[in-house]
Design a protein around this motif. Structure first.
Motif, PDB file in Angstrom:
ATOM      1  N   GLY A 207      -5.854   2.349  16.835  1.00  0.00           N
ATOM      2  CA  GLY A 207      -6.813   2.704  15.786  1.00  0.00           C
ATOM      3  C   GLY A 207      -6.252   3.695  14.789  1.00  0.00           C
ATOM      4  N   VAL A 208      -5.530   4.714  15.282  1.00  0.00           N
ATOM      5  CA  VAL A 208      -4.925   5.703  14.387  1.00  0.00           C
ATOM      6  C   VAL A 208      -3.863   5.046  13.497  1.00  0.00           C
ATOM      7  CG1 VAL A 208      -3.502   7.785  14.296  1.00  0.00           C
ATOM      8  CG2 VAL A 208      -5.405   7.644  15.911  1.00  0.00           C
ATOM      9  N   THR A 209      -3.057   4.165  14.087  1.00  0.00           N
ATOM     10  CA  THR A 209      -2.028   3.457  13.319  1.00  0.00           C
ATOM     11  C   THR A 209      -2.661   2.592  12.240  1.00  0.00           C
ATOM     12  OG1 THR A 209      -0.629   3.393  15.293  1.00  0.00           O
ATOM     13  CG2 THR A 209      -0.028   1.932  13.485  1.00  0.00           C
ATOM     14  N   PHE A 210      -3.752   1.930  12.592  1.00  0.00           N
ATOM     15  CA  PHE A 210      -4.458   1.097  11.636  1.00  0.00           C
ATOM     16  C   PHE A 210      -4.974   1.929  10.456  1.00  0.00           C
ATOM     17  CE2 PHE A 210      -8.622  -0.548  10.257  1.00  0.00           C
ATOM     18  CZ  PHE A 210      -8.228  -1.755   9.712  1.00  0.00           C
ATOM     19  N   LEU A 211      -5.525   3.102  10.742  1.00  0.00           N
ATOM     20  CA  LEU A 211      -6.029   3.972   9.675  1.00  0.00           C
ATOM     21  C   LEU A 211      -4.880   4.491   8.801  1.00  0.00           C
ATOM     22  CD1 LEU A 211      -8.735   6.026  11.610  1.00  0.00           C
ATOM     23  CD2 LEU A 211      -9.100   4.150   9.996  1.00  0.00           C
ATOM     24  N   LEU A 212      -3.755   4.842   9.425  1.00  0.00           N
ATOM     25  CA  LEU A 212      -2.608   5.341   8.663  1.00  0.00           C
ATOM     26  C   LEU A 212      -1.984   4.258   7.793  1.00  0.00           C
ATOM     27  CD1 LEU A 212      -0.801   7.556  11.349  1.00  0.00           C
ATOM     28  CD2 LEU A 212      -2.147   8.328   9.393  1.00  0.00           C
TER      29      LEU A 212
ATOM     30  N   ASN B  67      -3.656   2.029   6.142  1.00  0.00           N
ATOM     31  CA  ASN B  67      -4.525   1.846   4.975  1.00  0.00           C
ATOM     32  C   ASN B  67      -4.698   0.365   4.618  1.00  0.00           C
ATOM     33  OD1 ASN B  67      -6.193   2.738   2.907  1.00  0.00           O
ATOM     34  ND2 ASN B  67      -4.524   2.924   1.426  1.00  0.00           N
TER      35      ASN B  67
ATOM     36  N   ARG C  56       0.853  -1.185   0.000  1.00  0.00           N
ATOM     37  CA  ARG C  56       0.000   0.000   0.000  1.00  0.00           C
ATOM     38  C   ARG C  56       0.893   1.240   0.000  1.00  0.00           C
ATOM     39  NH1 ARG C  56      -3.513  -2.964  -1.047  1.00  0.00           N
ATOM     40  NH2 ARG C  56      -5.639  -3.116  -0.213  1.00  0.00           N
TER      41      ARG C  56
ATOM     42  N   SER D 261       1.105   4.215   2.045  1.00  0.00           N
ATOM     43  CA  SER D 261       0.598   4.798   3.280  1.00  0.00           C
ATOM     44  C   SER D 261       1.745   5.318   4.128  1.00  0.00           C
ATOM     45  CB  SER D 261      -0.201   3.752   4.073  1.00  0.00           C
ATOM     46  OG  SER D 261       0.662   2.757   4.598  1.00  0.00           O
TER      47      SER D 261
ATOM     48  N   SER E  44       2.816  -4.289   6.833  1.00  0.00           N
ATOM     49  CA  SER E  44       3.250  -3.040   6.206  1.00  0.00           C
ATOM     50  C   SER E  44       4.746  -3.001   5.901  1.00  0.00           C
ATOM     51  CB  SER E  44       2.897  -1.854   7.115  1.00  0.00           C
ATOM     52  OG  SER E  44       3.589  -1.951   8.359  1.00  0.00           O
TER      53      SER E  44
ATOM     54  N   PHE F 221     -10.109  -2.973   5.896  1.00  0.00           N
ATOM     55  CA  PHE F 221     -10.731  -3.332   7.168  1.00  0.00           C
ATOM     56  C   PHE F 221     -11.283  -4.755   7.127  1.00  0.00           C
ATOM     57  CE2 PHE F 221     -14.394  -3.334  10.105  1.00  0.00           C
ATOM     58  CZ  PHE F 221     -13.738  -2.991  11.270  1.00  0.00           C
TER      59      PHE F 221
ATOM     60  N   TYR G 141      -8.568  -7.332   7.358  1.00  0.00           N
ATOM     61  CA  TYR G 141      -7.943  -7.434   8.673  1.00  0.00           C
ATOM     62  C   TYR G 141      -8.850  -8.143   9.670  1.00  0.00           C
ATOM     63  CZ  TYR G 141      -4.363  -6.084  11.973  1.00  0.00           C
ATOM     64  OH  TYR G 141      -3.332  -6.112  12.864  1.00  0.00           O
TER      65      TYR G 141
END
Length: 267
Positions: A53-58, A60, A13, A15, A130, A63, A66
Motif C-alpha cells: 500500500g505504501v509503495t502504491f501511494l509513493l 502516485n 508520473r 513520484s 513506473s 487509483f 489501477y
C-alpha cells in the motif's frame, strides 16, 4: 475485453518510485516476491500488505486506473481461491453437502494464496507501470552483467524481455480488434459447448499469429536498418545512477526479509 490489462504499460508520473533506479526496483521486487512466499504468519502478510500500500501511494498511480486494470487478474485470483477451497481437506468441516464439503483449512489456505498472489501482482505491475522500457532493459542488463563473463548474451536477453513486456498491450489490442471484427461478421464466442467455443477461437488465433510474426519481422528490419548489431561497441546515452533513495528502499525490503525469516524460524 482486454482494454483494462495494465501489465507492460508505463504511466509517466513524478513520484518517488518513478525516480528510483530500475536496478533497485528489480532487486526490491525480487526480495519481496521471494520472502512473501516463505512465511505464512499473519504478521508477515500484514506487513507485506502495508508495504504494498505504501509503495502504491509513493508511485502516485491513479487509483481508478489501477483498480480497473485489476479486473482481469481478479478472475485468476478467484479461481485460485476456489481451487484451494474445494481441494483442501484439512481442519474442521464448515459446509457438508451431498456434492461438496468445505473445510476450514481450505478457506485459510485459499485466502492465504489469494492474498499472496494479489500482492505479488500489484508489486510486479508497479515495476512496469513506473519504469520506462529502455530503463528496464538497462537495469536487467546491468544486473545480469556478471553472466556475460560466462558467454551469456545478457544484452540480448534483457532486450527480449523488455520487448516482450512492451508488446503485451499491443498484442492484446490486436486481439480485441480481431474479436470485434469476427463478431461483426456473425461470430459468437459465448454460446455453444466448450468444444464449440474452442473451435471459435481458431479464427482469432490464426490472424493473431500472423500479425505477431509480421510485427516481429518489421521490428527486426527496422533494427537492422538502423545498424543494430547487439551490445558490441554500444554506448549508453542515459547512465543509471544509484541514489540514496534506492539504498533506503532496498534497506526497507531487507528489514522485511529479516522479519520474515525471524517469524519463519521462531514461530
Amino acid at each position: 475485453m482486454f482494454d483494462n490489462v495494465i501489465i507492460g504499460q508505463y504511466v509517466p508520473r513524478e513520484s518517488f518510485i518513478h525516480r528510483m533506479d530500475p536496478r533497485a526496483k528489480i532487486i526490491a521486487i525480487f526480495i519481496f516476491i521471494v520472502f512473501l512466499f516463505i512465511s505464512r504468519h499473519p504478521v508477515v502478510l500484514m506487513l507485506a500488505a502495508i508495504l504494498t500500500g505504501v509503495t502504491f501511494l509513493l508511485a502516485n498511480i491513479p487509483f481508478r486506473y489501477y483498480i480497473k486494470g485489476m479486473h482481469f487478474i481478479a478472475i485468476i485470483i478467484l479461481l485460485t481461491f476456489l481451487l484451494h477451497l474445494f481441494m483442501t481437506n484439512d481442519g474442521r468441516v464448515l459446509l457438508d453437502l451431498s456434492w461438496i464439503t468445505i473445510y476450514s483449512g481450505g478457506v485459510i489456505e485459499g485466502s492465504l494464496i489469494a492474498l499472496r498472489l494479489f500482492l505479488l501482482v500489484l508489486m510486479a505491475s508497479l515495476l512496469t507501470l513506473s519504469t520506462m522500457p529502455m530503463d528496464l532493459t538497462d537495469g536487467l542488463e546491468r544486473l545480469m552483467k556478471p553472466l556475460a563473463a560466462m558467454g551469456v548474451p545478457t544484452h540480448e536477453l534483457a532486450l527480449m524481455m523488455s520487448i516482450a513486456l512492451r508488446f503485451i498491450p499491443t498484442l492484446l489490442e490486436e486481439t480485441s480488434k480481431i474479436i470485434n471484427a469476427q463478431m461483426a461478421r456473425g461470430a459468437n464466442f459465448s454460446k455453444g459447448s466448450l468444444w464449440t467455443r474452442l473451435k471459435a477461437l481458431i479464427p482469432i488465433l490464426v490472424p493473431l499469429f500472423i500479425q505477431s510474426f509480421k510485427r516481429a519481422e518489421d521490428l527486426a528490419t527496422a533494427m537492422e536498418a538502423r545498424g543494430y548489431n547487439g551490445s558490441k561497441g554500444r554506448t549508453k546515452f542515459r547512465r543509471l545512477q544509484w541514489k540514496r533513495n534506492d539504498t533506503i528502499a532496498i534497506g526497507v525490503l531487507l528489514i522485511f526479509a529479516l522479519i520474515t525469516v525471524i517469524f519463519r524460524v521462531y514461530t
